[in-house]
Design a protein around this motif. Structure first.
Motif, short mmCIF file in Angstrom:
data_model
loop_
_atom_site.label_atom_id
_atom_site.label_comp_id
_atom_site.label_asym_id
_atom_site.label_seq_id
_atom_site.Cartn_x
_atom_site.Cartn_y
_atom_site.Cartn_z
N SER A 1 0.83 -1.21 0.00
CA SER A 1 0.00 0.00 0.00
C SER A 1 0.86 1.26 0.00
CB SER A 1 -0.93 0.00 1.21
OG SER A 1 -1.80 -1.12 1.18
N PHE B 1 -0.42 4.98 -0.93
CA PHE B 1 -1.46 5.17 0.09
C PHE B 1 -0.94 5.98 1.27
CE2 PHE B 1 -3.21 3.17 4.08
CZ PHE B 1 -4.43 3.82 4.07
N SER C 1 -3.60 8.86 1.02
CA SER C 1 -4.02 9.24 -0.33
C SER C 1 -4.60 8.02 -1.04
CB SER C 1 -2.83 9.76 -1.14
OG SER C 1 -2.23 10.87 -0.51
N ASP C 2 -5.42 8.28 -2.05
CA ASP C 2 -5.84 7.18 -2.91
C ASP C 2 -4.60 6.61 -3.59
OD1 ASP C 2 -8.51 7.63 -2.33
OD2 ASP C 2 -8.88 8.84 -4.12
N LYS D 1 -1.99 5.09 -6.28
CA LYS D 1 -1.80 5.34 -7.72
C LYS D 1 -2.19 4.13 -8.56
CE LYS D 1 2.46 6.54 -6.88
NZ LYS D 1 3.89 6.95 -7.03
N PRO E 1 -4.25 0.10 -8.12
CA PRO E 1 -5.07 -0.69 -7.20
C PRO E 1 -4.21 -1.66 -6.38
CG PRO E 1 -6.03 -0.67 -9.40
CD PRO E 1 -4.65 -0.09 -9.53
N CYS F 1 -8.47 -2.57 -4.44
CA CYS F 1 -8.97 -1.39 -3.75
C CYS F 1 -8.23 -0.16 -4.27
CB CYS F 1 -8.76 -1.54 -2.24
SG CYS F 1 -9.47 -0.22 -1.26
N SER F 2 -8.97 0.90 -4.54
CA SER F 2 -8.38 2.11 -5.10
C SER F 2 -8.74 3.37 -4.31
CB SER F 2 -8.83 2.30 -6.56
OG SER F 2 -8.44 1.20 -7.35
N ARG F 3 -9.37 3.21 -3.16
CA ARG F 3 -9.80 4.36 -2.37
C ARG F 3 -9.19 4.28 -0.98
NH1 ARG F 3 -10.49 6.08 -6.55
NH2 ARG F 3 -12.41 6.72 -7.61
N LYS F 4 -8.69 5.41 -0.50
CA LYS F 4 -7.94 5.42 0.75
C LYS F 4 -8.78 5.01 1.96
CE LYS F 4 -8.58 10.43 1.49
NZ LYS F 4 -7.89 11.73 1.66
N LYS F 5 -10.05 5.40 2.00
CA LYS F 5 -10.89 5.06 3.15
C LYS F 5 -11.09 3.56 3.24
CE LYS F 5 -15.24 6.25 5.44
NZ LYS F 5 -16.49 7.06 5.37
N LEU G 1 -9.20 1.30 1.84
CA LEU G 1 -7.90 0.67 2.04
C LEU G 1 -7.51 0.66 3.51
CD1 LEU G 1 -5.63 -0.65 0.45
CD2 LEU G 1 -4.66 1.59 0.03
#
Length: 329
Positions: free
Chosen positions: A111, A116, A235-236, A238, A240, A250-254, A256
């Motif tokens: 990550s 991330f 961060s999101d 770069k 997945p 997963c591609s979204r920080k929350k 993740l």
């Protein structure tokens, strides 16, 4: 560094977790490759302390903590630093991979590589997670036990028999192709488990690392990890990242952050992760850092897929050459 064009073979970087560390890891890479020396030194300068001497020379106690000791060790940090240095060196000389994943604690490193959180925040989170895990294990000693040969029916039988005997025992990882199960249980339950294994003639080995991570025995630790990330700049990613707890990308920080926290107390779906990567078009699996993750043995790879190693200078050179050629296609 930007993701490669879609007409190339898709590449995934795979990061190892605990259990991969060994004295001497990275020594050949350090000697042969200036870029790896640079990236390890950069990470050490950000941390404020050196780790390479532990990688190259030990002592053993620094890489393999006492089973039920809360004395701080560096086994997880060394694996993370070496993995990040190798991955960055490859990406700088070729191109960024399409996906990343890490088995067990390797998903923290994967990550971080994906963007991330920073390497410093990553290593601090790993360090805090391991330290708190050691404390849990001191209060309630537990272990991961690798069992060879049971398959799915045999594993189900073991779990059922352990429950009937009044013992907590959970499946942490399962490799169907290898017929290998990794079970998590309390230390006081090991004798019962060994007797059941003896009945079937199945071999087993107890992990050198403390704690039945990836089981509900570490549920409280899952609740602590968001606290470890509170001050980190997230961060999101770069690219997945495939996560252990559900084998999904997963591609979204929350999401993740939530799934990384869940990962320490949930089963690791590593075989399923590799299968899902294949379904996503990955044909080049790059195993980052020490040890061999047995990609081609855990998951049946199609004829056009390859698993590459970076655990020593010769393997790193071969992987670098392959990735350069792939990037030019």
């Amino acid at each position: 560094m930007s993701p490669p064009p879609s007409n190339l073979k898709k590449v995934a970087f795979l990061f190892p977790g605990t259990g991969s560390q060994h004295i001497g890891m990275g020594a050949g890479l350090w000697a042969e490759y200036p870029e790896i020396r640079k990236n390890i030194s950069l990470l050490e300068s950000r941390l404020g302390y050196e780790l390479k001497n532990y990688m190259f020379h030990g002592p053993d106690a620094a890489l393999f903590p006492g089973l039920f000791s809360d004395i701080p060790t560096v086994f997880a940090e060394t694996t993370a630093v070496l993995g990040l240095a190798i991955a960055k060196s490859l990406a700088e000389k070729t191109s960024f991979p399409d996906f990343a994943a890490g088995r067990s604690f390797g998903e923290f490193t994967a990550s971080s590589f994906a963007g991330f959180f920073s390497p410093l925040d990553c290593i601090n989170a790993i360090k805090k997670t391991i330290r708190e895990g050691q404390k849990i294990c001191v209060r309630n000693p537990s272990s991961l036990v690798t069992v060879y040969g049971p398959g799915k029916p045999g594993t189900a039988w073991l779990l059922k028999e352990m429950k009937k005997a009044g013992h907590s025992c959970e499946l942490a990882i399962f490799y169907e192709r290898l017929k290998v199960s990794v079970l998590g249980t309390e230390r006081k339950s090991l004798d019962t488990l060994r007797k059941l294994l003896a009945k079937k003639g199945w071999r087993s080995s107890v992990s050198r690392e403390p704690g039945a991570f990836h089981t509900s025995l570490f549920r409280d630790l899952s609740s602590d990890i968001p606290l470890f990330l509170e001050k980190a700049a997230l961060s999101d990613p770069k690219i997945p990242v495939f996560l252990n707890c559900d084998a999904e990308k997963c591609s979204r920080k929350k999401a993740l952050a939530s799934k990384i926290a869940l990962g320490v107390s949930k089963r690791v779906y590593w075989q399923e992760t590799l299968e899902n990567m294949l379904a996503a078009g990955v044909r080049v699996f790059v195993e980052i850092g020490p040890g061999i993750m047995l990609t081609e043995f855990i998951c049946e790879l199609p004829r056009d897929a390859v698993a590459l190693k970076t655990d020593n200078a010769a393997n790193f050179a071969g992987t670098l050459d392959f990735l350069k050629k792939n990037a030019k296609k």
